[in-house]
Design an enzyme around this catalytic site. Structure first.
Site, PDB file in Angstrom:
ATOM      1  N   GLU A 122       1.202  -1.303  -0.178  1.00  0.00           N
ATOM      2  CA  GLU A 122       0.463  -0.048  -0.076  1.00  0.00           C
ATOM      3  C   GLU A 122       1.176   1.033   0.023  1.00  0.00           C
ATOM      4  OE1 GLU A 122      -3.478   0.398   0.070  1.00  0.00           O
ATOM      5  OE2 GLU A 122      -3.534  -1.808   0.470  1.00  0.00           O
ATOM      6  N   ARG A 126       0.720   3.774  -3.030  1.00  0.00           N
ATOM      7  CA  ARG A 126      -0.354   5.376  -3.165  1.00  0.00           C
ATOM      8  C   ARG A 126       1.207   5.909  -2.876  1.00  0.00           C
ATOM      9  NH1 ARG A 126      -5.885   3.254  -0.033  1.00  0.00           N
ATOM     10  NH2 ARG A 126      -5.884   1.758  -0.563  1.00  0.00           N
ATOM     11  N   ASP A 256      -5.242  -9.585  -8.278  1.00  0.00           N
ATOM     12  CA  ASP A 256      -5.396  -8.482  -9.560  1.00  0.00           C
ATOM     13  C   ASP A 256      -3.965  -8.318  -9.717  1.00  0.00           C
ATOM     14  OD1 ASP A 256      -5.109  -7.624  -6.895  1.00  0.00           O
ATOM     15  OD2 ASP A 256      -6.379  -6.497  -7.053  1.00  0.00           O
ATOM     16  N   GLU A 439     -12.301   0.383 -10.555  1.00  0.00           N
ATOM     17  CA  GLU A 439     -11.867  -0.393 -11.374  1.00  0.00           C
ATOM     18  C   GLU A 439     -12.510  -0.493 -12.357  1.00  0.00           C
ATOM     19  OE1 GLU A 439     -11.346  -1.479  -8.130  1.00  0.00           O
ATOM     20  OE2 GLU A 439      -9.562  -2.176  -7.611  1.00  0.00           O
ATOM     21  N   THR A 530      -1.360   0.888 -10.230  1.00  0.00           N
ATOM     22  CA  THR A 530      -2.221   0.771  -9.826  1.00  0.00           C
ATOM     23  C   THR A 530      -3.129   1.340  -8.836  1.00  0.00           C
ATOM     24  OG1 THR A 530      -3.033  -1.455  -9.145  1.00  0.00           O
ATOM     25  CG2 THR A 530      -1.422  -0.724  -7.858  1.00  0.00           C
TER      26      THR A 530
HETATM   27  C1  DMJ Z   1      -6.452   0.448  -4.871  1.00  0.00           C
HETATM   28  O1  DMJ Z   1      -5.585   0.818  -3.688  1.00  0.00           O
HETATM   29  C2  DMJ Z   1      -5.753   0.243  -5.568  1.00  0.00           C
HETATM   30  O2  DMJ Z   1      -6.260  -0.267  -6.822  1.00  0.00           O
HETATM   31  C3  DMJ Z   1      -5.154  -1.769  -5.767  1.00  0.00           C
HETATM   32  O3  DMJ Z   1      -4.465  -2.221  -6.909  1.00  0.00           O
HETATM   33  C4  DMJ Z   1      -6.777  -2.462  -5.996  1.00  0.00           C
HETATM   34  N1  DMJ Z   1      -7.080  -1.361  -4.751  1.00  0.00           N
HETATM   35  C5  DMJ Z   1      -7.583  -0.048  -4.320  1.00  0.00           C
HETATM   36  C6  DMJ Z   1      -8.747   0.459  -6.128  1.00  0.00           C
HETATM   37  O4  DMJ Z   1      -9.788  -0.414  -5.576  1.00  0.00           O
END
Ligand code: DMJ
Length: 553
Positions: A122, A126, A256, A439, A530
């Site tokens: 995370e 982020r 994912d 998503e 992501t």
């Molecule tokens: C985000 O932190 C990112 O997109 C991650 O890959 C998946 N979860 C959340 C959003 O749903």
């Protein structure tokens, strides 16, 4: 199958279609009207971003997250996560006051001293992604953004000190001790370990220090060495030995972004090893995970709770997380490397296999849109169970999965009635929440850029109105507890990815900026991590070692 008819939010609630904000003179040409319509839509998204920011700024400034209903705040890793996740969204939306205030906070107040487990994945997607993207987009003029990124990455590197060099799940900033999952007992997930390459490699690229690159390259080497069937990776693995801890395979939670980063690492760095891994995995997804719903034959990606079984009658679990909806965008992006293929001639000029990927992306994008459309609020739940034609069991069916997508299946499917809920899937009570996730809008944005098909903008606008109608509260936007109830019960939490990702993708979908403008975020020049933080593609080679194919995958 339970079907109920419930009114959807009115499509005229907002100004994008009605144009009351920018009145259009009757004499103006239609094209001008259309442009103004989408400009109004993108302005509505900017207004949403400012509304969310205002609530955070007023009631949670400097904390990680806002709880907008109780007007309270919470600490997760104590890194001002909403501020850092919002930085590049503010830049892209040209909200200079917000960008400047956020960047100043990073320079003066961001600390890495939290005395509790802080999640390496995370923090990477982020915070590291957010800082590096903002550093680049703002012209590399703010050295504090890069300094903070480097400072945090140096601490995160401590988590890679394991026998396999696979990172432990968390780090304690105060003690500098890495911590394994579940307080020390748990294995790691393949999504968390495989979703570090973009950010760490870009940091090496910027700093010219190969240590970040080498750390994540070693992780990818180990993941590549571990046995997989058709590129599909089980979701849990040990950090002590190179060993899978389950046979379960899925593209939702815990799986994912492993697949996402195979494709995107190739796009960022040009390393062909990652493209090969990605293509093998797409083959595995087609072969083992694809199925179609009843009654409308929407394609979906199921799960394999027992992994890939030796015979062809594998059990596909019909569960699909909303998280899987990143996949249509990824398939479209890799099929064209971000180029647009707007005409039939463009399509016919494509490699036939890549065209199949693009068609699969379009099919799956529509399925994800149906996860919104077939609910009373027009908002997707966290998880759906797709209906299968051959199964009474709502969760599991034995069937031969679809190996290839018939071209243009969408064009032969009868129109699905707009007011029938849960026609193609069922929502279980514990899965009915909505966390403001990005998503689906992410995939609609990529599909819009790649295909130029206006339906993606129209679908996106309907989704945006549903968010406005049901998640907007006085002091921000809130997660919901149940998308099947009107009014939906709330969860009182504004996730940082709502500002970092969801609103950014809505804005980019509606925005008509010229391609030459940096804020347009061209998909041929940028790779969005992501968490939707754009990183520029490398010119030429990276600065660390390559992975050579002597590994067995
Ligand atoms: C985000 O932190 C990112 O997109 C991650 O890959 C998946 N979860 C959340 C959003 O749903």
């Amino acid at each position: 199958m339970a079907t109920t008819t419930v009114a959807k939010p009115l499509s005229s609630v907002y100004f994008c279609d009605n144009l009351p904000i920018l009145p259009v003179l009757a004499t103006r040409r239609t094209e001008t009207r259309k442009r103004e319509k989408w400009q109004n839509c993108s302005e509505a998204v900017v207004a949403a971003f400012r509304h969310a920011w205002k609530g955070y700024e007023t009631y949670a400034w400097g904390y990680d997250e806002l709880h907008p209903i109780t007007r309270t705040k919470s600490t997760w890793m104590d890194v001002g996560m909403t501020i850092v996740d919002s930085l590049d969204t503010a830049f892209i939306m040209d909200q200079k006051d917000i960008f400047d205030k956020a960047a100043l906070w990073v320079e003066k107040d961001l600390k890495f001293s939290h005395n509790a487990d802080s999640n390496v994945f995370e923090l990477t997607i982020r915070i590291l992604g957010g800082l590096l993207s903002a550093y680049h987009l703002s012209g590399e003029k703010n050295p504090a953004l890069l300094r903070r990124a480097t400072e945090m990455a140096d601490i995160l590197l401590l988590a890679f000190n394991t026998p396999t060099r696979l990172p432990l799940e968390s780090i304690n900033f105060a003690t500098r001790k890495p911590v394994a999952a579940n307080g020390g007992a748990g294995p790691g997930s393949v999504a968390e370990m495989g979703t570090l390459t973009l950010e760490f490699k870009y940091l090496s690229y910027l700093t010219k220090d190969p240590k970040y690159w080498e750390a994540v390259q070693q992780v990818e080497r180990v993941l590549a060495e571990m046995p997989k069937k058709d590129g599909l990776a089980p979701i849990y693995l040990s950090t002590d030995q190179k060993r899978w801890m389950t046979s379960e395979i899925r593209l939702g939670s815990r799986g994912d972004s492993y697949y996402e980063y195979l494709g995107k690492t190739y796009l960022l760095t040009g390393e062909s090893f990652f493209l090969e891994e990605y293509r093998t995995a797409v083959g595995g997804i087609r072969k083992h995970l694809l199925a179609a719903s009843s009654p409308n034959s929407f394609f979906y990606v199921g799960e394999l709770p027992h992994g890939v079984e030796p015979n062809s009658t594998a059990v596909i679990h019909n569960k699909m997380d909303h998280l899987v909806c990143f996949l249509p965008g990824l398939l479209a992006l890799l099929a064209t490397q971000g180029q647009s293929v707007v005409t039939m001639a463009d399509r016919l000029a494509m490699d036939p296999l890549l065209l199949l990927d693009l068609e699969l992306a379009e099919e799956l994008g529509e399925s994800c849109w149906q996860m919104y459309r077939q609910t009373p609020t027009g908002l997707s739940p966290e998880i759906v169970y797709w209906n299968r034609p051959d199964s009474d069991d709502e969760a599991v069916s034995r069937n031969v999965p679809i190996a290839n997508v018939p071209a243009h299946a969408a064009s032969i499917r009868p129109a699905v009635s707009a007011d029938v809920n849960e026609q193609d899937f069922q929502i279980r009570p514990l899965d009915a929440h909505n966390l403001l996730r990005p998503e689906t809008i992410e995939s609609l944005f990529v599909l819009w850029r790649v295909t130029g098909n206006k339906k993606y903008r129209e679908w996106g606008w309907e989704m945006f109105q549903s968010f406005e109608t049901y998640t907007k509260v006085e002091n921000g936007y809130t997660s919901l507890a149940n998308v099947k109830e009107i009014p939906p019960p709330t969860r009182d939490k504004m996730e940082t990815f709502f500002l970092g990702e969801t609103l950014k993708y809505f804005y980019l979908l509606f925005s008509d900026l010229p391609e030459t403008n940096e804020r347009y975020v061209s998909l041929t020049k940028y790779v969005l991590n992501t968490e939707a933080h754009p990183l520029p593609k490398f010119d030429g080679q990276g600065i660390g070692t390559a992975i050579t194919r002597n590994v067995e995958s």
